[in-house]
Write a protein that holds these residues in place. Structure first.
Motif, PDB file in Angstrom:
ATOM      1  N   UNK A   1     -17.688  -4.441   1.157  1.00 30.01           N
ATOM      2  CA  UNK A   1     -15.648  -4.473   1.009  1.00 30.01           C
ATOM      3  C   UNK A   1     -14.303  -3.903   1.884  1.00 30.01           C
ATOM      4  N   UNK A   2     -14.044  -4.749   2.155  1.00 31.85           N
ATOM      5  CA  UNK A   2     -13.182  -4.296   3.480  1.00 31.85           C
ATOM      6  C   UNK A   2     -11.422  -4.207   3.515  1.00 31.85           C
ATOM      7  N   UNK A   3     -11.200  -3.046   2.913  1.00 30.85           N
ATOM      8  CA  UNK A   3     -10.197  -2.414   3.636  1.00 30.85           C
ATOM      9  C   UNK A   3      -8.963  -3.818   5.057  1.00 30.85           C
ATOM     10  N   UNK A   4      -8.943  -4.864   4.205  1.00 27.25           N
ATOM     11  CA  UNK A   4      -7.832  -5.284   5.902  1.00 27.25           C
ATOM     12  C   UNK A   4      -6.739  -3.700   6.893  1.00 27.25           C
ATOM     13  N   UNK A   5      -5.979  -2.721   5.853  1.00 23.32           N
ATOM     14  CA  UNK A   5      -5.333  -2.469   6.668  1.00 23.32           C
ATOM     15  C   UNK A   5      -5.885  -0.531   6.935  1.00 23.32           C
TER      16      UNK A   5
ATOM     17  N   UNK B   1      -4.630   2.550  -0.903  1.00 19.44           N
ATOM     18  CA  UNK B   1      -3.715   2.631  -0.733  1.00 19.44           C
ATOM     19  C   UNK B   1      -3.160   1.023  -0.590  1.00 19.44           C
ATOM     20  N   UNK B   2      -1.942   0.943  -1.384  1.00 24.47           N
ATOM     21  CA  UNK B   2      -1.195  -0.502  -1.155  1.00 24.47           C
ATOM     22  C   UNK B   2      -0.331  -0.385   0.296  1.00 24.47           C
ATOM     23  N   UNK B   3      -0.335  -1.455   1.061  1.00 24.73           N
ATOM     24  CA  UNK B   3       0.509  -1.289   2.679  1.00 24.73           C
ATOM     25  C   UNK B   3       1.659  -1.855   2.202  1.00 24.73           C
ATOM     26  N   UNK B   4       2.692  -2.043   1.439  1.00 22.51           N
ATOM     27  CA  UNK B   4       3.755  -2.392   1.151  1.00 22.51           C
ATOM     28  C   UNK B   4       4.308  -2.247   0.080  1.00 22.51           C
ATOM     29  N   UNK B   5       5.152  -2.235  -0.358  1.00 26.39           N
ATOM     30  CA  UNK B   5       5.985  -1.265  -1.510  1.00 26.39           C
ATOM     31  C   UNK B   5       5.912  -2.705  -2.674  1.00 26.39           C
ATOM     32  N   UNK B   6       5.569  -1.933  -3.550  1.00 30.18           N
ATOM     33  CA  UNK B   6       5.316  -3.092  -4.461  1.00 30.18           C
ATOM     34  C   UNK B   6       4.627  -4.001  -4.930  1.00 30.18           C
ATOM     35  N   UNK B   7       3.681  -3.413  -3.867  1.00 30.74           N
ATOM     36  CA  UNK B   7       2.356  -4.963  -4.483  1.00 30.74           C
ATOM     37  C   UNK B   7       1.148  -3.908  -4.117  1.00 30.74           C
TER      38      UNK B   7
ATOM     39  N   UNK C   1      -2.504  -2.169  -5.574  1.00 34.96           N
ATOM     40  CA  UNK C   1      -3.107  -1.304  -4.426  1.00 34.96           C
ATOM     41  C   UNK C   1      -4.178  -2.221  -4.583  1.00 34.96           C
ATOM     42  N   UNK C   2      -4.802  -1.934  -3.231  1.00 35.62           N
ATOM     43  CA  UNK C   2      -6.219  -2.211  -2.599  1.00 35.62           C
ATOM     44  C   UNK C   2      -6.869  -1.897  -3.553  1.00 35.62           C
ATOM     45  N   UNK C   3      -7.332  -0.457  -4.460  1.00 34.14           N
ATOM     46  CA  UNK C   3      -8.304   0.150  -5.192  1.00 34.14           C
ATOM     47  C   UNK C   3      -8.196  -0.936  -6.420  1.00 34.14           C
ATOM     48  N   UNK C   4      -7.257  -0.975  -7.305  1.00 31.32           N
ATOM     49  CA  UNK C   4      -6.610  -2.499  -7.979  1.00 31.32           C
ATOM     50  C   UNK C   4      -7.692  -3.549  -7.912  1.00 31.32           C
ATOM     51  N   UNK C   5      -7.726  -4.400  -6.989  1.00 35.03           N
ATOM     52  CA  UNK C   5      -7.888  -5.476  -5.920  1.00 35.03           C
ATOM     53  C   UNK C   5      -9.722  -5.341  -6.254  1.00 35.03           C
ATOM     54  N   UNK C   6      -9.980  -3.905  -4.964  1.00 37.08           N
ATOM     55  CA  UNK C   6     -11.139  -3.864  -5.371  1.00 37.08           C
ATOM     56  C   UNK C   6     -12.477  -3.392  -6.331  1.00 37.08           C
TER      57      UNK C   6
END
Length: 395
Positions: free
Chosen positions: A332-336, A369-375, A377-382
């Motif tokens: 799993x890669x986080x893009x930011x 953590x999310x990269x933009x407000x309202x996005x 969070x990557x934690x949930x997607x991952x």
């Protein structure tokens, strides 16, 4: 968790006579598969992936090494005894499948354990890089059935070598600087007002070569300290040693490694571009993070430097260990991510030896953590990706 779960702590004895602490999380639906989560320097009891593992119908084991929060003493070869104690405990509890989840630095520890557990005892490492004998040959090292690498970096030594500041002139003077290699000089491409940089390719090449050279010098310093101590101990053992020899034999050297937050990719994000923001894992002000008291590998022994923080001497780099992964693997890669970069992830994916390997890219920073407000969070997607993979591969 928004529904009932149980957590039980276990204090385990290791094969070398030490103790390690782990916590087993379960729900009423947890079956015979368990996910083991561990970091060599941190105790991640509240790790965000635990609820997702439980929701996938698995138990989750979260363990700490004997060196929690202690860079000073951490030797990865020794930490393998802690991992082995946890793995043996889970097998003894009747778990039929174990997936190892290595997050960030946990990936280097778990892939190292996996490599050594795949070898016959006689072929395992007999001594740590600092010379300490490690009895891995006779150690019970239960094998894992699957591997999850979550925002992994190439190993703590490789991570530090990519971030170490090569403009340090003397290890005994944290402030003296070689202007030709200073990454935070306007002459070399850094804009202090903007807090970002544009580095010339020739400077990047010289800089990276100088980083490896600095690590080699620290390696040599560590080995010289250990050589002096070994010679003094031999004299004491033989009898008739001087008081000076006795002091050297008893002394446990400790030294500082300053300015380790200077990865050019953190300040010039055109180098290996991604969704990341300018700045490092430690913050946006490089003078604070590079010269301050908090940083990777700041206070070490010769043994811990060579085993953990040296990008040249450490055995716990994925370059050396990922090829031994033959189990089904999720990467799993986080893009930011500001700690591990796209080229690192591509290299890790190529190095993984398993034919069954899946690479998932998720928007988020190193901690998901999310990269933009309202996005979202990557934690949930991952977490959803990990849950799906566990259902598919671990039953």
């Amino acid at each position: 968790m928004s529904r009932p779960y149980q957590v039980v702590p276990y204090a385990l004895g290791t094969a070398d006579g030490q103790r390690t602490l782990g916590f087993l999380f379960t729900t009423a639906e947890s079956g015979k598969t368990v996910v083991s989560l561990m970091h060599p320097r941190e105790m991640a009891v509240t790790h965000y992936m635990v609820p997702h593992v439980l929701d996938a119908g698995c138990a989750c084991w979260v363990q700490g090494s004997r060196s929690i929060g202690n860079d000073l003493r951490l030797e990865h070869e020794v930490a393998l005894f802690d991992v082995a104690a946890g793995m043996a405990h889970l097998r003894a509890m009747g778990y039929e499948k174990i997936a190892m989840l290595g997050n960030s630095g946990g990936a280097g520890l778990y892939t190292f354990y996996n490599q050594q557990s795949s070898l016959p005892g006689a072929e395992r490492i007999a001594r740590a890089p600092g010379g300490r004998p490690v009895a891995l040959a006779g150690l019970e090292m239960p094998r894992a059935d699957g591997m999850i690498l979550l925002s992994p970096h190439p190993g703590q030594g490789r991570l530090l070598m990519a971030g170490i500041d090569p403009s340090v002139v003397s290890e005994d003077d944290p402030l003296e600087t070689d202007a030709a290699l200073d990454p935070f000089s306007r002459d070399n491409g850094y804009d202090a007002e903007a807090g970002s940089a544009t580095y010339d390719p020739a400077f990047v090449r010289r800089y990276r070569a100088a980083q490896a050279a600095r690590v080699a010098r620290i390696d040599a310093r560590a080995r010289e300290l250990l050589r002096r101590k070994a010679e003094a101990r031999a004299k004491v053992k033989a009898g008739g040693a001087s008081m000076a020899d006795q002091r050297i034999a008893a002394h446990a050297p400790i030294f500082q490694v300053w300015r380790t937050d200077a990865d050019l990719r953190s300040w010039d994000i055109s180098l290996d571009p991604s969704d990341r923001r300018t700045g490092s894992l430690w913050g946006r002000n490089p003078l604070v993070s590079n010269c301050g008291s908090v940083g990777f590998g700041r206070v070490v022994t010769p043994e811990s430097w060579l085993s953990t923080w040296s990008g040249l001497s450490s055995n716990a780099s994925l370059e050396k260990t990922a090829g031994a992964i033959t189990q089904p693997t999720l990467l799993v890669e986080y893009t930011g991510d500001q700690c591990t970069f796209p080229a690192d992830i591509r290299m890790i994916h190529e190095q993984i030896g398993a034919a069954d390997k899946r690479h998932v890219r998720v928007r988020g920073n190193h901690h998901g953590l999310a990269l933009a407000p309202g996005e979202e969070p990557g934690q949930r997607v991952a977490g959803r990706a990990v849950g799906q993979w566990l259902r598919e591969k671990m039953g």
